[in-house]
Structure formats: C-alpha cells, structure tokens
Scaffold this motif. Structure first.
Motif, PDB file in Angstrom:
ATOM      1  N   VAL A  24       0.837  -1.207   0.000  1.00  9.75           N
ATOM      2  CA  VAL A  24       0.000   0.000   0.000  1.00  9.75           C
ATOM      3  C   VAL A  24       0.868   1.251   0.000  1.00  9.75           C
ATOM      4  O   VAL A  24       0.631   2.194  -0.769  1.00  9.75           O
ATOM      5  N   PHE A  25       1.893   1.277   0.850  1.00  8.45           N
ATOM      6  CA  PHE A  25       2.765   2.448   0.895  1.00  8.45           C
ATOM      7  C   PHE A  25       3.562   2.612  -0.400  1.00  8.45           C
ATOM      8  O   PHE A  25       3.790   3.737  -0.872  1.00  8.45           O
ATOM      9  N   HIS A  27       2.599   1.643  -3.415  1.00  7.63           N
ATOM     10  CA  HIS A  27       1.657   2.136  -4.419  1.00  7.63           C
ATOM     11  C   HIS A  27       1.366   3.624  -4.204  1.00  7.63           C
ATOM     12  O   HIS A  27       1.328   4.408  -5.158  1.00  7.63           O
ATOM     13  N   SER A  28       1.171   4.013  -2.958  1.00  5.84           N
ATOM     14  CA  SER A  28       0.908   5.424  -2.663  1.00  5.84           C
ATOM     15  C   SER A  28       2.109   6.287  -3.010  1.00  5.84           C
ATOM     16  O   SER A  28       1.959   7.403  -3.512  1.00  5.84           O
ATOM     17  N   SER A  32       0.131   8.038  -6.059  1.00 11.42           N
ATOM     18  CA  SER A  32      -0.835   8.912  -5.390  1.00 11.42           C
ATOM     19  C   SER A  32      -0.694  10.358  -5.864  1.00 11.42           C
ATOM     20  O   SER A  32       0.145  10.686  -6.708  1.00 11.42           O
ATOM     21  N   GLY A  35       2.760  11.399  -5.148  1.00 15.65           N
ATOM     22  CA  GLY A  35       3.730  10.355  -5.425  1.00 15.65           C
ATOM     23  C   GLY A  35       4.730  10.747  -6.493  1.00 15.65           C
ATOM     24  O   GLY A  35       4.809  11.890  -6.955  1.00 15.65           O
TER      25      GLY A  35
END
Length: 99
Positions: A24-25, A27-28, A32, A35
C-alpha cells in the motif's frame, strides 16, 4: 492431528499484513496525488512553464524596446514610418508593391 497455536497463526498473518502494508505504501508513493508520478508531471510542467516565461520575457523586452523607440524622449523615424505604413496601408509614389 496437532492443534495450531496462536503463535503459528499470528506469525504468517503478521507477515501477510506487513507485506500488504508495504504494498500500500509503495503504491501510494508511486501513484498517489503526491507520489513519484505526480512529482515527474509537476517537474515537466515547471520546465515547460520556465521556457514559456523566458519566451514571454524576450517578447516583453522587444515590446519595451519598440515603445521606447516610439516615445517622446527618443523617436526612431524609421520605425515610425514602418508602423504608419503597416497600420494605414500607405506607400510612396516611387515604391513598387509586390503581393
């Protein structure tokens, strides 16, 4: 059959949770709003706007030069003649107009 203990259940669950959290981190961090992809897009936009600003500054300097050359303090007669001809569409009798 042996009975599973809490340690045997929680250890793989903790690893799965940590791997999911890292995913998750990651991908963010890449996709994001803040990002890496957004950073690259903002960097490209900054570069494009810097070039546009430089071109506009050059254009402004050229316009200021023309305004100065047509001002009361310094009058460039050739430029005044050129602008009058362009705006009014006039030519002298001894000139040849080619279209």
């Amino acid at each position: 059959m042996t009975r599973m203990t809490w340690k045997q259940i929680l250890t793989p669950a903790a690893y799965i949770f940590l791997i999911g959290l890292i995913a998750v981190f990651a991908h963010s961090g890449l996709q994001s709003e803040y990002g890496l992809a957004a950073f690259r897009a903002a960097d490209d936009e900054e570069r494009r706007l810097s070039h546009e600003l430089a071109a506009l500054k050059d254009q402004r300097a050229e316009m200021q030069n023309r305004v100065h050359r047509l001002s009361d303090q310094y009058l460039d007669l050739d430029l005044l003649d050129e602008r009058a001809r362009a705006v009014l569409g006039l030519v002298r009798q001894d000139e040849l107009v080619i279209r």
